[in-house]
Scaffold this motif. Structure first.
Motif, PDB file in Angstrom:
ATOM      1  N   UNK A  27      45.807  41.116  35.822  1.00 49.40           N
ATOM      2  CA  UNK A  27      44.675  41.508  34.979  1.00 49.40           C
ATOM      3  C   UNK A  27      44.201  40.333  34.138  1.00 49.40           C
ATOM      4  N   UNK A  28      45.137  39.530  33.619  1.00 42.55           N
ATOM      5  CA  UNK A  28      44.752  38.367  32.826  1.00 42.55           C
ATOM      6  C   UNK A  28      44.009  37.350  33.681  1.00 42.55           C
ATOM      7  N   UNK A  29      44.491  37.113  34.892  1.00 41.46           N
ATOM      8  CA  UNK A  29      43.810  36.171  35.792  1.00 41.46           C
ATOM      9  C   UNK A  29      42.390  36.629  36.074  1.00 41.46           C
ATOM     10  N   UNK A  30      42.205  37.922  36.279  1.00 40.81           N
ATOM     11  CA  UNK A  30      40.865  38.460  36.527  1.00 40.81           C
ATOM     12  C   UNK A  30      39.968  38.276  35.310  1.00 40.81           C
ATOM     13  N   UNK A  31      40.503  38.543  34.120  1.00 49.03           N
ATOM     14  CA  UNK A  31      39.716  38.370  32.903  1.00 49.03           C
ATOM     15  C   UNK A  31      39.263  36.920  32.755  1.00 49.03           C
ATOM     16  N   UNK A  32      40.178  35.993  32.922  1.00 44.88           N
ATOM     17  CA  UNK A  32      39.843  34.579  32.734  1.00 44.88           C
ATOM     18  C   UNK A  32      38.823  34.115  33.767  1.00 44.88           C
ATOM     19  N   UNK A  33      38.999  34.524  35.015  1.00 46.96           N
ATOM     20  CA  UNK A  33      38.034  34.124  36.039  1.00 46.96           C
ATOM     21  C   UNK A  33      36.649  34.680  35.732  1.00 46.96           C
ATOM     22  N   UNK A  34      36.595  35.921  35.265  1.00 47.17           N
ATOM     23  CA  UNK A  34      35.308  36.528  34.924  1.00 47.17           C
ATOM     24  C   UNK A  34      34.569  35.693  33.884  1.00 47.17           C
ATOM     25  N   UNK A  35      35.318  35.108  32.959  1.00 45.40           N
ATOM     26  CA  UNK A  35      34.706  34.348  31.867  1.00 45.40           C
ATOM     27  C   UNK A  35      34.611  32.857  32.168  1.00 45.40           C
ATOM     28  N   UNK A  36      34.792  32.471  33.429  1.00 46.99           N
ATOM     29  CA  UNK A  36      34.561  31.086  33.822  1.00 46.99           C
ATOM     30  C   UNK A  36      35.674  30.128  33.478  1.00 46.99           C
TER      31      UNK A  36
END
Length: 557
Positions: A27-36
């Motif tokens: 979930x953290x990896x997805x959040x960070x990728x979403x925000x560039x």
């Protein structure tokens, strides 16, 4: 941003190294990728989990994942359940034991209107991870498996990490921040020198994913007895049911077999339930522990690396995923240079009290459900089931219980990021509380656009929503556009005719609708759906001061 030379000439392999590819790390990896922001995610295991382990996703977790488009995928893959069957003990009549009475109780109610997700979603941990992994893979983010974190050292600019894999020379990875999502036996926590205080409980439990005949499908079955509780949850995959039962004190240790599981079911239920085709059988004990701190320098802990507790209330995985979302948007702003690193201090400030509260609540529930004091045994064997069934027939009781278990009631009112502006509002969600979710009777919203917004000034979606409530004529157009132009990389500005009436509903009060003119109000809502700032009136200077105060950086003129 990774690979660029920053300040002192340090080259980073990734902005953030995430250790642990369970639900929290994914979930953290997805959040960070979403925000560039670039994230490298590693895991010591050679393969993903195939057992169910955690199996329930709460409404609040679905809400915070909805911004990333994950909630609908999870709901489609899982089994939304809102009905509980409470089974009491059978009564002995003429030498035989009658079947246990069952009380059907609706746990949740779609009419509550508190959330888009008025249910408990049953989905195996393996299924949850598949959804997260697939989303990451579609975005080109992979997991590097078979790597163990064996060393770390910090300096003013970043963290140097040593990763090892059998038969391969150690690899050094340079990252700005390190987040340990590597479970109860966290190497990250150990290497950072962070204590893990708490205790272990003596009780032993049997856990199994299997098929079961004799159960009404699609329901959560709970059997209470003096010996303790037995739970059967509808799972669907990798098997039809999840069994959780406490083993008798002093029972033998050894391999967990289907015969042992069947004996436990027969002992607790007295019903004709036949178990077969087990996919997974295991025995486990429970500990309740909390990390002494969630952050040390540039190293952070999240999920089971930071807190572990009993499975009561299905809080564990959900608390970990919400850790990830809370930390994710803050790390993203700092790594993008859009906020001061001091913003990261609010992660522990907000999430440590939540974890402490979860541990206290689950410990109490665990004691009531498993304690062997004669009073507790008598309550479970006698009045507990009919009394609980009677209480849960009350819509008010169900609503209260739903808000507690679903984690909708979590708040950050004492956080430094929660600020009441001047003039203050006397109603609606307070700073630090969850803003009522869209679709819950909310007034229509229209966005204010600027030339900067149309040209996509940010590498990811806006982290804040600035809601301007009240008639559009109350908001000076030039000032609104100036405000958004300065902060377009961080927020959207949206106009809505009225403010929410309460903490739980976005629908305006009847009195507001009937007025010719409703007073303007403003809410700055964070990425994770909590109110950061609110104020009455149409002066945006307070909101701007708030953003500057939390370390956010405006665009240059």
């Amino acid at each position: 941003m990774a690979g660029n030379r920053i300040g002192t000439g340090t080259t980073f392999d990734a902005d953030v190294l995430i250790v642990g590819a369970g639900p929290t790390g994914l979930a953290l990896a997805r959040e960070l990728h979403t925000h560039g922001v670039t994230a490298m995610i590693v895991d010591r295991a050679a393969d993903a989990a195939h057992e169910s382990r955690a199996l329930a996703i709460q409404a609040r977790t679905l809400e915070v994942l909805a911004r990333n488009g994950l909630a609908d995928d999870l709901v489609s893959a899982g089994n939304p359940t809102g009905t509980l069957l409470l089974h009491g003990r059978g009564r002995r009549r003429r030498g035989s034991l009658s079947a246990a009475p069952a009380h059907a109780v609706s746990l949740f109610d779609e009419a509550f209107g508190d959330t888009r997700f008025p249910f408990l979603l049953f989905l195996s941990q393996a299924g949850t991870e598949r959804v997260l992994v697939d989303r990451l893979a579609s975005a080109g983010v992979g997991i590097r498996r078979g790597l163990t974190l064996t060393g770390l050292s910090q300096d003013d600019d970043g963290v140097t990490c040593t990763l090892e894999s059998p038969g391969v020379p150690p690899r050094t990875v340079r990252t700005r921040y390190l987040v340990g999502c590597d479970g109860a036996h966290s190497a990250t926590r150990h290497l950072a020198g962070i204590g893990f205080s708490g205790r272990a409980f003596p009780q032993r439990f049997l856990l199994a994913d299997l098929e079961a005949d004799g159960l009404e499908p699609g329901r959560v079955h709970v059997y209470l007895s003096g010996a303790g509780p037995l739970f059967l949850f509808p799972l669907g995959s990798p098997a039809g049911w999840r069994l959780l039962v406490m083993l008798p004190p002093g029972s033998r240790t050894g391999p967990v077999t289907l015969a042992l599981a069947q004996a436990a079911v027969t002992r607790y239920t007295r019903d004709t339930i036949v178990l077969h085709h087990p996919v997974w059988l295991t025995e486990f004990t429970i500990s309740s522990r909390l990390a002494d701190t969630f952050a040390r320098g540039r190293v952070f802990l999240a999920g089971d690396a930071a807190h572990i507790h009993s499975p009561a209330g299905a809080q564990g995985m959900n608390t970990g995923i919400q850790d990830a979302v809370n930390l994710g948007w803050k790390l993203a702003l700092v790594c993008r240079g859009a906020a001061d690193p001091a913003l990261l201090g609010s992660y522990e400030q907000e999430r440590l009290p939540v974890a402490r509260s979860v541990l206290a609540g689950t410990n109490r529930a665990f004691t009531v459900a498993t304690g062997q004091h004669p009073v507790l045994r008598g309550l479970r064997a006698g009045p507990a089931v009919p009394v609980a069934a009677l209480l849960l027939r009350s819509r008010t009781a169900r609503r209260t219980g739903f808000r507690l278990i679903s984690e909708l009631g979590i708040h950050y009112r004492r956080s430094s990021l929660s600020v009441d502006g001047v003039p203050s509002l006397d109603r609606g969600p307070r700073p630090g509380e969850r803003f009522p979710q869209p679709g819950m009777g909310a007034a229509p919203v229209s966005s204010v656009r600027t030339a900067a917004a149309d040209h996509g000034a940010a590498p990811g979606p806006p982290v804040f929503r600035m809601l301007l409530c009240g008639p559009a004529t109350e908001w000076p157009d030039a000032r609104v556009r100036e405000f958004q132009a300065r902060w377009v990389h961080l927020l959207t500005v949206e106009l809505t005719p009225s403010a929410p009436r309460s903490r739980w509903s976005a629908a305006p009060r009847v009195a507001d609708i009937s007025r010719r003119r409703s007073a303007p109000a403003q809410y700055l809502v964070r990425w994770d759906g909590y109110v950061g700032y609110r104020a009455a009136g149409a002066d945006l200077d307070g909101a701007e001061a708030y953003l500057l105060g939390i370390g956010a950086r405006p665009l240059p003129p």
